[in-house]
Write a protein that holds these residues in place. Structure first.
Motif, mmCIF file in Angstrom:
data_model
loop_
_atom_site.group_PDB
_atom_site.id
_atom_site.type_symbol
_atom_site.label_atom_id
_atom_site.label_comp_id
_atom_site.label_asym_id
_atom_site.label_seq_id
_atom_site.Cartn_x
_atom_site.Cartn_y
_atom_site.Cartn_z
ATOM 1 N N ASP A 88 0.646 -1.317 -0.130
ATOM 2 C CA ASP A 88 -0.071 0.226 0.051
ATOM 3 C C ASP A 88 0.989 1.213 -0.086
ATOM 4 O OD1 ASP A 88 -2.478 1.284 -0.101
ATOM 5 O OD2 ASP A 88 -2.510 1.457 2.254
ATOM 6 N N HIS A 89 1.903 1.307 -0.878
ATOM 7 C CA HIS A 89 2.695 2.463 -0.824
ATOM 8 C C HIS A 89 3.243 3.115 0.514
ATOM 9 C CE1 HIS A 89 2.076 1.516 -5.347
ATOM 10 N NE2 HIS A 89 0.813 1.428 -4.943
ATOM 11 N N GLY A 90 3.108 2.534 1.417
ATOM 12 C CA GLY A 90 3.715 3.277 2.862
ATOM 13 C C GLY A 90 2.557 3.514 3.603
ATOM 14 N N ASN A 91 1.245 3.611 3.246
ATOM 15 C CA ASN A 91 0.338 4.173 3.757
ATOM 16 C C ASN A 91 -0.328 2.965 4.721
ATOM 17 O OD1 ASN A 91 0.058 6.691 2.593
ATOM 18 N ND2 ASN A 91 -0.555 5.897 0.760
ATOM 19 N N GLY A 92 -0.668 1.910 4.420
ATOM 20 C CA GLY A 92 -1.076 0.783 4.835
ATOM 21 C C GLY A 92 0.087 0.176 5.793
ATOM 22 N N GLU A 93 1.152 0.422 5.192
ATOM 23 C CA GLU A 93 2.283 -0.198 6.132
ATOM 24 C C GLU A 93 2.621 0.618 7.449
ATOM 25 O OE1 GLU A 93 2.731 -1.809 2.058
ATOM 26 O OE2 GLU A 93 2.266 0.194 2.847
ATOM 27 N N GLN A 94 2.004 1.811 7.317
ATOM 28 C CA GLN A 94 2.025 2.762 8.642
ATOM 29 C C GLN A 94 0.983 2.111 9.626
ATOM 30 O OE1 GLN A 94 2.534 7.081 8.238
ATOM 31 N NE2 GLN A 94 3.049 6.857 5.997
ATOM 32 N N ASP A 95 -0.124 1.739 9.000
ATOM 33 C CA ASP A 95 -1.134 1.211 9.994
ATOM 34 C C ASP A 95 -0.696 -0.312 10.498
ATOM 35 O OD1 ASP A 95 -2.827 3.426 9.503
ATOM 36 O OD2 ASP A 95 -3.848 2.287 7.736
ATOM 37 N N ASP A 96 0.043 -0.793 9.865
ATOM 38 C CA ASP A 96 0.650 -2.050 10.335
ATOM 39 C C ASP A 96 1.521 -1.790 11.357
ATOM 40 O OD1 ASP A 96 -0.646 -3.324 8.196
ATOM 41 O OD2 ASP A 96 1.151 -3.389 6.997
ATOM 42 N N LEU A 97 2.445 -0.944 11.354
ATOM 43 C CA LEU A 97 3.353 -0.535 12.416
ATOM 44 C C LEU A 97 2.460 -0.109 13.566
ATOM 45 C CD1 LEU A 97 5.974 -0.020 13.869
ATOM 46 C CD2 LEU A 97 6.285 2.263 12.340
ATOM 47 N N ARG A 98 1.580 0.788 13.460
ATOM 48 C CA ARG A 98 0.792 1.312 14.384
ATOM 49 C C ARG A 98 -0.029 0.084 15.340
ATOM 50 N NH1 ARG A 98 -1.168 5.038 10.485
ATOM 51 N NH2 ARG A 98 -0.762 7.417 11.172
ATOM 52 N N ALA A 99 -0.328 -0.839 14.611
ATOM 53 C CA ALA A 99 -1.078 -2.011 15.200
ATOM 54 C C ALA A 99 0.091 -2.635 16.161
ATOM 55 C CB ALA A 99 -1.683 -3.065 14.303
ATOM 56 N N VAL A 100 1.194 -2.922 15.804
ATOM 57 C CA VAL A 100 2.215 -3.821 16.499
ATOM 58 C C VAL A 100 2.661 -2.793 17.543
ATOM 59 C CG1 VAL A 100 4.669 -4.587 16.014
ATOM 60 C CG2 VAL A 100 3.092 -4.848 14.193
ATOM 61 N N ALA A 101 2.947 -1.539 17.352
ATOM 62 C CA ALA A 101 3.386 -0.866 18.378
ATOM 63 C C ALA A 101 2.263 -0.618 19.689
ATOM 64 C CB ALA A 101 3.638 0.764 18.031
ATOM 65 N N ALA A 102 0.973 -0.765 19.047
ATOM 66 C CA ALA A 102 0.041 -0.677 20.166
ATOM 67 C C ALA A 102 -0.198 -2.144 20.854
ATOM 68 C CB ALA A 102 -1.588 -0.343 19.600
#
Length: 222
Positions: A88-102
């Motif tokens: 997802d060109h870095g957008n969805g990947e930021q959501d993935d990182l958010r989920a892991v960090a949470a």
């Protein structure tokens, strides 16, 4: 967010990500070193070019931190390995990182959060630095000249940047110019004769990471 418990041994697990399962690996500190109250999340390079949490630069970064007593969490962005979804060109990947960090913060609330990333992973982690407020950040070969939007990134005061002078994918000079134009404090390590993937330089990378972050470890100044 997944309620999976934080493991007591190194190994793989699956979290509930924004678009389905996220494949995660937790690497506990090396056996003889005292574990520290720090969890570092390490982000991998570009998915469409074969990047994954098993990339050798990512695993060397993880090893370098584990040897200092840091617990490391690696994960596959969406569409990589057993992680659901598509690039997802870095957008969805930021959501993935958010989920892991949470998940990390829910499971290890007393631990300091560190973020690290290699290439595309450096971009994703830097985009979220202002939001996630990591205590320490490690950015390896940030791809500032590859079309990704680095405008307005907010890295923490304790920020280590490592760049190979002979990088054939990321323009090293562009990285140095970008850093010079930022007001953010940073520690810059330039590695001579070093390619993007640190061929024959992985042990040097290990030394650069450990030397760079050691003073930021809990109790280092005590």
């Amino acid at each position: 967010m997944s309620e999976a418990p934080f493991p007591t041994e190194s190994g793989a697990l699956v979290l509930d990500g924004p678009v389905g399962p996220l494949e995660v690996a937790v690497d506990l500190p090396e056996g003889e070193v005292a574990p520290l109250p720090v969890v570092a999340i390490v982000c991998h390079p570009l998915s469409t070019e074969g990047g994954s949490m098993h990339n050798k630069v990512v695993t060397m970064c993880a090893r370098s931190l584990r040897e200092l007593g840091v617990t490391v969490v690696r994960f596959n962005f969406r569409g990589v390995g057993h992680s659901a979804g598509t690039f997802d060109h870095g957008n969805g990947e930021q959501d993935d990182l958010r989920a892991v960090a949470a998940w990390v913060r829910a499971q290890r609330p007393d631990a300091a959060l560190w973020l690290a990333g290699f290439s595309f992973g450096a971009f994703v982690s830097l985009r979220l630095a202002g939001e996630l407020q990591p205590q320490v950040m490690v950015s390896i070969a940030p791809p500032v000249d590859r079309g990704w939007d680095f405008e307005g990134v907010q890295p923490p005061a304790q920020w280590l940047v490592i760049q190979g002078d002979a990088d054939e994918i990321v323009d090293a000079q562009a990285v140095y110019r970008w850093l010079e134009g930022l007001s953010a404090p940073h520690e810059m390590v330039r590695m001579p004769d070093t390619s993007h993937f640190f061929h024959r330089k992985l042990i040097d990378l290990r030394g650069a990471i450990q030397h760079g972050v050691r003073r930021w470890l809990p109790g280092a100044n005590g």
